[in-house]
Motif scaffolding. Sequence first.
Motif, PDB file in Angstrom:
ATOM      1  N   THR A   1       0.836  -1.210   0.000  1.00  0.00           N
ATOM      2  CA  THR A   1       0.000   0.000   0.000  1.00  0.00           C
ATOM      3  C   THR A   1       0.866   1.254   0.000  1.00  0.00           C
ATOM      4  OG1 THR A   1      -1.702  -1.198   1.244  1.00  0.00           O
ATOM      5  CG2 THR A   1      -1.888   1.195   1.178  1.00  0.00           C
ATOM      6  N   ALA A   2       1.927   1.247   0.777  1.00  0.00           N
ATOM      7  CA  ALA A   2       2.804   2.417   0.876  1.00  0.00           C
ATOM      8  C   ALA A   2       3.444   2.755  -0.466  1.00  0.00           C
ATOM      9  CB  ALA A   2       3.881   2.166   1.923  1.00  0.00           C
TER      10      ALA A   2
ATOM     11  N   GLN B   1       2.449   1.964  -3.457  1.00  0.00           N
ATOM     12  CA  GLN B   1       1.526   2.265  -4.560  1.00  0.00           C
ATOM     13  C   GLN B   1       1.454   3.768  -4.824  1.00  0.00           C
ATOM     14  OE1 GLN B   1      -2.053   0.222  -3.388  1.00  0.00           O
ATOM     15  NE2 GLN B   1      -1.355  -1.738  -4.217  1.00  0.00           N
ATOM     16  N   GLN B   2       1.757   4.560  -3.796  1.00  0.00           N
ATOM     17  CA  GLN B   2       1.844   6.020  -3.953  1.00  0.00           C
ATOM     18  C   GLN B   2       3.165   6.468  -3.328  1.00  0.00           C
ATOM     19  OE1 GLN B   2      -2.090   8.167  -3.447  1.00  0.00           O
ATOM     20  NE2 GLN B   2      -2.561   6.285  -2.336  1.00  0.00           N
ATOM     21  N   ARG B   3       4.254   6.053  -3.962  1.00  0.00           N
ATOM     22  CA  ARG B   3       5.563   6.183  -3.331  1.00  0.00           C
ATOM     23  C   ARG B   3       6.026   7.624  -3.123  1.00  0.00           C
ATOM     24  NH1 ARG B   3       9.684   2.837  -5.637  1.00  0.00           N
ATOM     25  NH2 ARG B   3      11.161   4.230  -4.624  1.00  0.00           N
TER      26      ARG B   3
ATOM     27  N   LYS C   1       4.152  10.022  -2.017  1.00  0.00           N
ATOM     28  CA  LYS C   1       3.431  10.615  -0.890  1.00  0.00           C
ATOM     29  C   LYS C   1       4.030  10.152   0.438  1.00  0.00           C
ATOM     30  CE  LYS C   1      -1.045  11.179  -3.165  1.00  0.00           C
ATOM     31  NZ  LYS C   1      -2.491  10.903  -3.070  1.00  0.00           N
TER      32      LYS C   1
ATOM     33  N   ASN D   1      -0.319   9.945   4.047  1.00  0.00           N
ATOM     34  CA  ASN D   1      -1.284  10.010   2.943  1.00  0.00           C
ATOM     35  C   ASN D   1      -1.433   8.679   2.205  1.00  0.00           C
ATOM     36  OD1 ASN D   1      -2.021  12.826   3.103  1.00  0.00           O
ATOM     37  ND2 ASN D   1       0.056  13.287   2.446  1.00  0.00           N
ATOM     38  N   SER D   2      -0.320   7.982   1.999  1.00  0.00           N
ATOM     39  CA  SER D   2      -0.402   6.748   1.197  1.00  0.00           C
ATOM     40  C   SER D   2      -1.112   5.611   1.933  1.00  0.00           C
ATOM     41  CB  SER D   2       0.991   6.289   0.765  1.00  0.00           C
ATOM     42  OG  SER D   2       1.807   5.995   1.878  1.00  0.00           O
TER      43      SER D   2
ATOM     44  N   ARG E   1       8.465   9.192   3.442  1.00  0.00           N
ATOM     45  CA  ARG E   1       8.014   8.490   2.233  1.00  0.00           C
ATOM     46  C   ARG E   1       8.515   7.048   2.310  1.00  0.00           C
ATOM     47  NH1 ARG E   1      10.095  13.119   0.330  1.00  0.00           N
ATOM     48  NH2 ARG E   1      11.893  12.049  -0.605  1.00  0.00           N
TER      49      ARG E   1
END
Length: 280
Positions: free
Chosen positions: A228-229, A231-233, A235, A239-240, A259
């Motif tokens: 999960t972290a 997937q929006q590296r 952010k 937020n992620s 991050r």
Amino acid sequence: MKKNYNKKGGTRPDNISHAHNEGDVKAKKHLGQHFLTDESVAEKIADTLSYSGYSHVLEIGPGMGVLTKYLLRKDTDIHVIEIDRESVAYLHEHYPSLAGKIHEKDFLKSDISEIFGQDQFAIIGNFPYNISTQIVFKMLELRNYIPEFSGMFQKEVAQRICEKEGSKTYGILSVLVQAFYEAEYLFTVPPSVFNPPPKVDSGVLRLSRKEDFSLPCDEKLFFRVVKTAFQQRRKTLRNSLKTLDLPENIKEDSIFGLRPEQLSTARFIELTQKIQPYAV
């Protein structure tokens, strides 16, 4: 200098043969096949395993057996798994000592306990690029049985698996593999030693399972948090990880201001421990 002999009995002082002999298996693009033609590289890959602490080795995707040949010289039980029927027929013809140990199956869909039961075994191979990361994920699922893993990948994939935090190439594979294994990038292999040559360099790595490879946190949650972290590296974790529906007070912890690429495997374990009481 050690001479290498080809099938017709001649010598190949440079260890490389690009000629396609009659009866050879033709590389199939849809299977991601690039046959290694350099004997010295094959021997070097065979030497990457320690052959200690287990009595079986499984080679994935042996093709025409250039690596298999050197594995069979080791004092261990060699099995091969190959999805390509033409390669399987070639192996039966040229490697009679493998009788009963050539498994015509898709590794990704196979129950490996049907081959080795509950025994420990190592994995090795010149892995097809198009499924190499899937092979690693399956290896992680089987980590209780696999103390050692080595082989050839696309160079950037091999480097990513072995990368440490702080790098742009550090990601899901890096963290998950290094949670359970010591990862070591060994050497680079140029396209010229394959038939057909790939468009990129290849890299050989070795993974050695840690002595204590159980995590001090919920392992399923650990996998979920890491995936999960990243997937929006770009952010921050605050937020992620929003989809985990964590209470606001826990997100005040300074670790949530980082991050994902800034966290080592150990800190991802720490993060999972913090999240665990609140995870659904």
